[in-house]
Design an enzyme around this catalytic site. Structure first.
Site: not given
Length: 588
Positions: A392-395
């Site tokens: 998710n947004s950690t990428f």
């Protein structure tokens, strides 16, 4: 067997049957009898694909729905879930909801039905096998020297040197062959009374061609797939057509060994045998020269118009086969898109396993911490820490790094204009640069960067940094949003460590730009960097991440926390859990 797995299996198997039937019809004058039969072997491969471990497939990802919906992972109104994080100027934990059909509630029902159907099929197969075993036990070796002499001549003619038993039985009236390890051909007892020596020769040539082509083994494979795919009527129809094509191919092989005047006699022999009693239809493990009247008619037509295959026909047949093989390969991404447990192997001598379950009250999750100075891992829930899930947004950490490295954006030029589309977060409905986009987790900003960067370049970068499963098949806009790209908490920590020390060999200035973009808090002797991520499927928050590192005067700690639930997992909750653990460890 989940409902999704059954649906995909049904779709692929049905599609493959339809395609093969269409190709047989469209190219009926370009396909030789042998290659027309060979097409069905590609069906076996297609039927096997859904049952292969998905890890073996080079594609993958989850099936997602059509389009995306932007929703706050925390609550119905557009506010940040965790006021404490807002007060401390943390990044807003906004997420994007992806939509897909949820058949999981039907999984137990479908599993029970599928297993029950297989059990019935297994019982029928065992019953048929017992009948065949009894038939073989009742059969006796043929003593007629003339028939045995013909048999040896036929074997020599076809270069069959392996042991093959010729037997006879009064329980059958039509010749048949079966047995993998101890194959045998069984003729009706006293066949020499009502069959001429020439007709017996034709029969033996036919059955020996089955033996050379390993058709008995194919029969058992067919039974196996009928058990697995009992629920698909198209598979039953396909195997019926396959058996017909096999008999026609075998007929053609025999005709190649005979001269033209003998072709009519061979056809008459088949008609003569067709009038005899045949075994029940569920005897799929045997090869019989006799078949149904409808199939006999088709075989007679092919025998009547038989011609030796030209080189052109053989070349065309091979090309058609290759074309269909390419279609089979194209089905792999559909299957590999099914969810599965993808785990990594992790074995590090400097690892301390901890019980931190008190911090994860109500959540399935894991925590991984790496101390650079001690070169030691502290892990809670090793089983979950090795399980790959969507980043998710950690990428976005690496999405930004890739864009900087490829100069899609630069340190001075990373402004993007809002396209005017209305999003449910006010902070998204405006222009952004890299810093503000990272702070507000603005998904459209990073999606636009990915489009500019292009999929092939992102694939090259994810391979370069060995990011998780490196799978971008979910599409340029959604591959990191509960889709194909997956990474485990341990891999998150390992990748962050390499990012921090720039083991990737990127421009050091770009590494520092991204570090500054994820800087969250600074205290007297320590600084916290990190990024949250929330996975939202059908508006349900199912996956929460918080990854990052803490710089202190003496060392650097890298961490990754992941939590899962049916509805209440989010990045901000994962951040709260992480901060509590770090605080109690005296790290931050």
């Amino acid at each position: 067997m989940s409902a999704l797995h059954l649906s995909v299996s049904l779709f692929i198997s049905s599609l493959m049957v339809i395609v093969i039937l269409l190709i047989r019809e469209i190219f009926k004058y370009q396909l030789s009898s042998k290659w027309k039969y060979n097409l069905w072997f590609l069906l076996f491969i297609a039927l096997l694909i859904p049952y292969l471990p998905t890890q073996l497939l080079s594609f993958g990802g989850k099936l997602t729905g059509n389009g995306i919906q932007y929703s706050n992972p925390a609550q119905a109104d557009i506010t940040n879930e965790n006021p404490q994080l807002n007060n401390e100027s943390w990044m807003n934990d906004f997420s994007t909801s992806v939509h897909r059909l949820d058949f999981t509630v039907l999984d137990p029902v479908f599993t029970i039905l599928w297993i029950a159907g297989m059990l019935v099929m297994i019982i029928l197969a065992m019953h048929a096998w017992i009948k065949l075993w009894q038939l073989k036990k009742s059969a006796s070796a043929i003593a007629n020297t003339e028939i045995l002499s013909i048999f040896e001549q036929c074997k020599q003619r076809l270069n069959v040197s392996n042991s093959l038993v010729l037997m006879e039985s009064q329980r059958i009236k039509s010749p048949l062959m079966f047995g993998i390890f101890k194959p045998c051909i069984i003729l009706p007892r006293y066949a020499e009374v009502w069959l001429s020596t020439e007709e017996i020769k034709y029969i033996l040539l036919h059955e020996l061609h089955h033996y050379k082509n390993k058709d008995v083994a194919i029969n058992y494979l067919t039974v196996l797939f009928q058990i697995l795919y009992w629920f698909n009527p198209l598979i039953w129809m396909a195997f019926r057509e396959m058996r017909l094509d096999r008999e026609i191919a075998c007929d053609s092989a025999v005709l190649h060994t005979l001269n033209q005047p003998q072709h009519v006699a061979y056809g008459n022999t088949i008609i003569k045998l067709a009038d005899k009693s045949r075994l029940p239809k569920h005897f799929a493990m045997v090869n019989q020269i006799a078949s149904s009247k409808k199939q006999i008619k088709k075989r007679m037509e092919r025998i009547a118009y038989f011609k030796t295959d030209t080189k052109l026909v053989k070349v065309k047949s091979i090309l058609i086969f290759i074309l269909l093989a390419g279609f089979v390969v194209s089905q792999v991404p559909i299957v590999s898109a099914m969810p599965y447990d993808d785990r990594i192997d992790f074995d590090n001598g400097q690892t301390v396993n901890e019980d931190l379950s008190a911090y994860f009250n109500g959540y399935e999750g894991s925590f991984v911490l790496y101390d650079v100075q001690k070169k030691q891992y502290n892990i809670y829930n090793k089983d979950k820490s090795t399980l790959r899930v969507s980043p998710n947004s950690t990428f976005k950490i690496y999405s930004a790094l890739f864009a900087l490295e490829s100069e899609v954006i630069t340190r001075k030029d990373n402004f993007m204009k809002w396209n005017g589309q209305s999003y449910p977060y006010q902070s998204w409905n405006q222009n952004h640069n890299l810093q503000t986009a990272m702070e507000n987790s603005v998904t459209w900003y990073f999606q636009q960067m990915d489009k500019m960067l292009q999929k092939k370049n992102i694939e090259a970068y994810t391979e370069r940094i060995e990011y998780g499963n490196q799978n971008l098949s979910g599409g340029i806009e959604e591959y990191w949003l509960e889709s194909s790209l997956k990474i485990s908490p341990i891999e998150q920590v390992q990748t962050l460590k390499k990012f921090y020390t720039n083991q990737f060999g990127f421009d050091e200035k770009n590494i520092n730009i991204v570090k500054n973009a994820i800087k969250l808090e600074a205290r007297k002797s320590s600084t916290l960097y990190g990024k949250t991520g929330t996975g939202t499927v059908n508006s349900q928050n199912v996956n929460g991440w918080f990854i990052g590192f803490v710089e202190t005067d003496n060392t650097t700690y890298f961490f990754a926390t992941n939590i899962e639930s049916d509805n209440h997992a989010s990045g901000s909750i994962a951040a709260d859990i992480t901060k509590s653990i770090l605080h109690n460890k005296g790290i931050y």
